[in-house]
Design an enzyme around this catalytic site. Sequence first.
Site, PDB file in Angstrom:
ATOM      1  N   GLN A  83       0.834  -1.187   0.000  1.00 30.02           N
ATOM      2  CA  GLN A  83       0.000   0.000   0.000  1.00 30.02           C
ATOM      3  C   GLN A  83       0.877   1.248   0.000  1.00 30.02           C
ATOM      4  O   GLN A  83       2.095   1.155   0.210  1.00 30.02           O
ATOM      5  CB  GLN A  83      -0.955  -0.027   1.201  1.00 30.02           C
ATOM      6  CG  GLN A  83      -1.993  -1.128   1.068  1.00 30.02           C
ATOM      7  CD  GLN A  83      -3.037  -1.122   2.157  1.00 30.02           C
ATOM      8  OE1 GLN A  83      -2.817  -0.638   3.265  1.00 30.02           O
ATOM      9  NE2 GLN A  83      -4.201  -1.691   1.859  1.00 30.02           N
ATOM     10  N   SER A  91      -4.425  -8.600   5.121  1.00 29.83           N
ATOM     11  CA  SER A  91      -5.660  -7.866   4.885  1.00 29.83           C
ATOM     12  C   SER A  91      -6.690  -8.858   4.407  1.00 29.83           C
ATOM     13  O   SER A  91      -6.426  -9.631   3.469  1.00 29.83           O
ATOM     14  CB  SER A  91      -5.448  -6.766   3.827  1.00 29.83           C
ATOM     15  OG  SER A  91      -6.673  -6.373   3.247  1.00 29.83           O
ATOM     16  N   ASP A 249     -11.397   2.522   3.463  1.00 31.88           N
ATOM     17  CA  ASP A 249     -11.567   1.191   2.885  1.00 31.88           C
ATOM     18  C   ASP A 249     -12.959   1.094   2.273  1.00 31.88           C
ATOM     19  O   ASP A 249     -13.955   1.436   2.907  1.00 31.88           O
ATOM     20  CB  ASP A 249     -11.394   0.148   3.981  1.00 31.88           C
ATOM     21  CG  ASP A 249     -11.221  -1.268   3.457  1.00 31.88           C
ATOM     22  OD1 ASP A 249     -11.628  -1.543   2.311  1.00 31.88           O
ATOM     23  OD2 ASP A 249     -10.673  -2.107   4.197  1.00 31.88           O
ATOM     24  N   CYS A 253     -13.682  -4.695   5.503  1.00 31.77           N
ATOM     25  CA  CYS A 253     -12.380  -4.884   6.169  1.00 31.77           C
ATOM     26  C   CYS A 253     -12.344  -6.196   6.959  1.00 31.77           C
ATOM     27  O   CYS A 253     -12.910  -6.299   8.054  1.00 31.77           O
ATOM     28  CB  CYS A 253     -12.046  -3.710   7.070  1.00 31.77           C
ATOM     29  SG  CYS A 253     -10.367  -3.764   7.740  1.00 31.77           S
TER      30      CYS A 253
END
Length: 343
Positions: A83, A91, A249, A253
């Site tokens: 990222q 993730s 996001d 998540c």
Amino acid sequence: MTFDKALEILLVHCQGESGNVLIDGAPEIPGATVLDKMNHLNNVDPWLRLFLTREPRAQVVHTTNLLLPPTRSDADAAFIVLQPDRAHPMSGSNCICVVTALLESGRVVMTEPETIVRLDTAAGLIVARARWENGRCLSVSLDNVPAFVHQLDLAIETRKWGRLIGDIAFGGVFYAHIDVDQVGLRIVPEAARALAEAGTEIKALLAEQVAVCHPEVPSLNEIAYVMFRDYQPDGSVVTCTTLKPGRVDRSPCGTGSSANLAILHARGQARTGDKRISRSIIGGTFTAEVLGETTVGGRPAVLPRITGQGYVFGRQQLRLDPRDPFTQGFAMSDTWGPQVGEL
């Protein structure tokens, strides 16, 4: 660094959150374990991450997952989440994207109705179960690493909002969970910029006020994200995870939902077998389930399962021109927000 062949990337999203997968052409990353490789990308040579996650090749919403050979014998593949701010160990939405890409590209052979994929990550082994029908991946369930609470009802001192109360929990990375009404906002698309700015500001304050460290993986020692939450009367939760340098996001998540299960369990509000729906800022959903209980470094923990769906929607090929003046990319505050200077 130059490449003698193209970087092949599958374009994937999970409930609207970008989770592209670099499937071929990446240089070898030094390190005996995936954690070592992630630390190399963060602490020694960030070049590949910057090349893949910044303009002109990417925008602030893009994540690229670096697919690697596994470093442990019980895994089918490995990956690292790249990222804009750094490489991250795990993730949930990106893991779903990786599993979908592995199966739909034929890199892991699919069997109907269910295919099991074991993934080597810097946070530990992730077991994924993909449900198939007519050659398409309908959903992916992740048996995540154990999730546990670091601290409940933590007081966070701020100038802007006064004293905030939040919970700190681990679900693959450390999260701060904060009820959104404390910052005077709602989890709706129109508030995305304000939520992102509030989350990054609170994250900076947490770095000054709170120390965290995974009891078994000492290098996992920061609060990676602030997740705003809004519990609903039906037991579901609307979530908004905020990411540097200033965005939210798009998915519910997965690691944050795992951490939320640990919080609910610690408060006596969830037990083995219970399921909770996590809903994102744009309405996407994950199902979070408590599979069982365990301990991590002597702390009570839960075994979470996160179920969602990813979609492969294209393919990209990148090459490096050695004459390119922006090989490490750039970031601008018009799209990346005022926190761009912290990158």
